[in-house]
Design a protein around this motif. Structure first.
Motif, short mmCIF file in Angstrom:
data_model
loop_
_atom_site.label_atom_id
_atom_site.label_comp_id
_atom_site.label_asym_id
_atom_site.label_seq_id
_atom_site.Cartn_x
_atom_site.Cartn_y
_atom_site.Cartn_z
N ALA A 188 0.83 -1.21 0.00
CA ALA A 188 0.00 0.00 0.00
C ALA A 188 0.86 1.26 0.00
N GLN A 189 0.36 2.28 -0.65
CA GLN A 189 1.04 3.59 -0.65
C GLN A 189 0.00 4.68 -0.46
N ILE A 190 0.17 5.48 0.59
CA ILE A 190 -0.72 6.61 0.83
C ILE A 190 -0.14 7.82 0.11
N ILE A 191 -0.91 8.39 -0.78
CA ILE A 191 -0.46 9.53 -1.58
C ILE A 191 -1.07 10.80 -1.02
N ASP A 192 -0.21 11.74 -0.64
CA ASP A 192 -0.71 13.04 -0.19
C ASP A 192 -1.29 13.77 -1.39
N ALA A 193 -2.60 13.98 -1.35
CA ALA A 193 -3.30 14.56 -2.50
C ALA A 193 -4.22 15.69 -2.03
N PRO A 194 -3.67 16.88 -1.79
CA PRO A 194 -4.50 18.00 -1.33
C PRO A 194 -5.59 18.33 -2.34
N LEU A 195 -6.70 18.81 -1.83
CA LEU A 195 -7.82 19.17 -2.70
C LEU A 195 -7.52 20.48 -3.42
N GLY A 196 -7.87 20.51 -4.68
CA GLY A 196 -7.68 21.72 -5.48
C GLY A 196 -8.91 21.98 -6.34
N ALA A 197 -9.06 23.21 -6.77
CA ALA A 197 -10.23 23.59 -7.56
C ALA A 197 -10.24 22.86 -8.90
N ILE A 198 -11.42 22.47 -9.30
CA ILE A 198 -11.58 21.79 -10.58
C ILE A 198 -12.93 22.19 -11.18
N ASP A 199 -12.95 22.37 -12.49
CA ASP A 199 -14.18 22.78 -13.19
C ASP A 199 -14.59 21.70 -14.18
N LEU A 200 -15.85 21.34 -14.12
CA LEU A 200 -16.46 20.43 -15.08
C LEU A 200 -17.68 21.12 -15.66
N PRO A 201 -18.24 20.63 -16.74
CA PRO A 201 -19.47 21.22 -17.27
C PRO A 201 -20.58 21.26 -16.20
N ASP A 202 -21.04 22.44 -15.89
CA ASP A 202 -22.12 22.65 -14.92
C ASP A 202 -21.75 22.22 -13.50
N TRP A 203 -20.47 22.17 -13.21
CA TRP A 203 -20.03 21.79 -11.85
C TRP A 203 -18.71 22.46 -11.53
N HIS A 204 -18.60 22.96 -10.32
CA HIS A 204 -17.35 23.55 -9.84
C HIS A 204 -17.15 23.12 -8.39
N GLY A 205 -15.95 22.67 -8.07
CA GLY A 205 -15.68 22.23 -6.70
C GLY A 205 -14.22 21.90 -6.51
N SER A 206 -13.94 21.01 -5.57
CA SER A 206 -12.56 20.62 -5.26
C SER A 206 -12.42 19.12 -5.35
N TRP A 207 -11.23 18.70 -5.79
CA TRP A 207 -10.95 17.26 -5.87
C TRP A 207 -9.46 17.04 -5.66
N TYR A 208 -9.07 15.78 -5.58
CA TYR A 208 -7.69 15.43 -5.26
C TYR A 208 -6.70 15.87 -6.35
N ASN A 209 -5.53 16.31 -5.90
CA ASN A 209 -4.41 16.56 -6.79
C ASN A 209 -3.69 15.23 -7.00
#
Length: 270
Positions: A159-180
């Motif tokens: 197993a490997q835990i990956i540090d993945a801070p949330l960052g802004a992301i834009d999709l059609p009709d959606w805006h929010g945060s997801w993993y880097n």
């Protein structure tokens, strides 16, 4: 006496009339009480019936969770007890679904969105098949806890835990945060994708970006497990994925404590 009799007769008739009215009033009052009693009985019966059904469902769920938890101990064979699987943690029935899938398909690469007891279970199971699990974790505190948990059970090699801070992301009709995902290895194709994050508190439909961001990293034949599928947001996410990625099919909407959506893609559906 002739002048007195009519007075007695009048008094008698008046008394009878008053008595009759009193009896009718008493009967009406009794009927009202009966109606009230019947209404109270109906309400109480409905309440008791509803409560009984909820109790039965609760008992059935507790039984299912205990049954799944025992199955996890048998299949994973941990060196220490598992941490709690309540609250935000994945439920035993969800985790047991993952274990059964790993046993049936022997995936080589599993990617997990979030980390915790699920990482431990997946790693403990996949080590028997030479596989590896990568877990995206946005919270450094939880990432550290999961690493210590893996070390305690000696499951860290798989197993490997990956540090993945949330960052802004834009999709059609959606805006929010997801993993880097910059630190996620790109040379391995993902056979099994487990989505149990980010938390719903981050934004509406917080798990929507998963397939948009990771689709190119998925193996030709792969399976996606979405936890909390009984929630409205997750139901909407699944519907949107099926529209936007027609090569994926909803293979199963499994009955579980929080609901599980299972999507698959095979060579025949590409």
């Amino acid at each position: 006496m002739k002048t007195i009799e009519p007075t007695y007769e009048k008094l008698w008739r008046s008394t009878m009339h008053t008595g009759t009215m009193l009896i009718m009033q008493l009967l009406a009052l009794a009927a009202l009480y009966l109606l009230i009693a019947a209404w109270i009985y109906h309400k109480l019966s409905s309440l008791i019936d509803s409560s009984s059904k909820k109790t039965n469902l609760s008992i059935a769920n507790i039984y299912s969770q205990i049954e799944a938890l025992l199955g996890l101990y048998v299949e994973v064979k941990p060196t220490h007890g598992f941490p709690p699987m309540r609250g935000w943690a994945a439920s035993p029935d969800f985790l047991y679904h993952l274990v059964r899938h790993i046993q049936d398909t022997s995936p080589k690469t599993v990617l997990e969105c979030s980390s915790g007891v699920s990482t431990l279970i997946i790693s403990g199971c996949i080590r028997n098949y030479g596989g590896h699990v990568f877990s995206l974790e946005h919270d450094p505190v939880y990432a550290s806890k999961t690493r210590r948990l893996l070390e305690l059970h000696k499951f860290e090699e798989n197993a490997q835990i990956i540090d993945a801070p949330l960052g802004a992301i834009d999709l059609p009709d959606w805006h929010g945060s997801w993993y880097n995902i910059e630190q996620l290895p790109k040379d391995k194709k993902i056979d099994m994708l487990v989505i149990d994050g980010p938390p719903a508190t981050i934004c509406a439909k917080a798990r929507l970006p998963a397939l948009y961001v990771l689709s190119e990293l998925l193996a030709e034949e792969c399976t996606i497990f979405l936890d909390d599928a009984a929630r409205e947001d997750e139901s909407l996410i699944v519907a949107q994925w099926l529209r936007e990625f027609p090569q994926f099919k909803l293979n199963e909407f499994a009955f579980a404590e929080k609901g599980i959506a299972v999507l698959t893609r095979s060579r025949s559906t590409r």
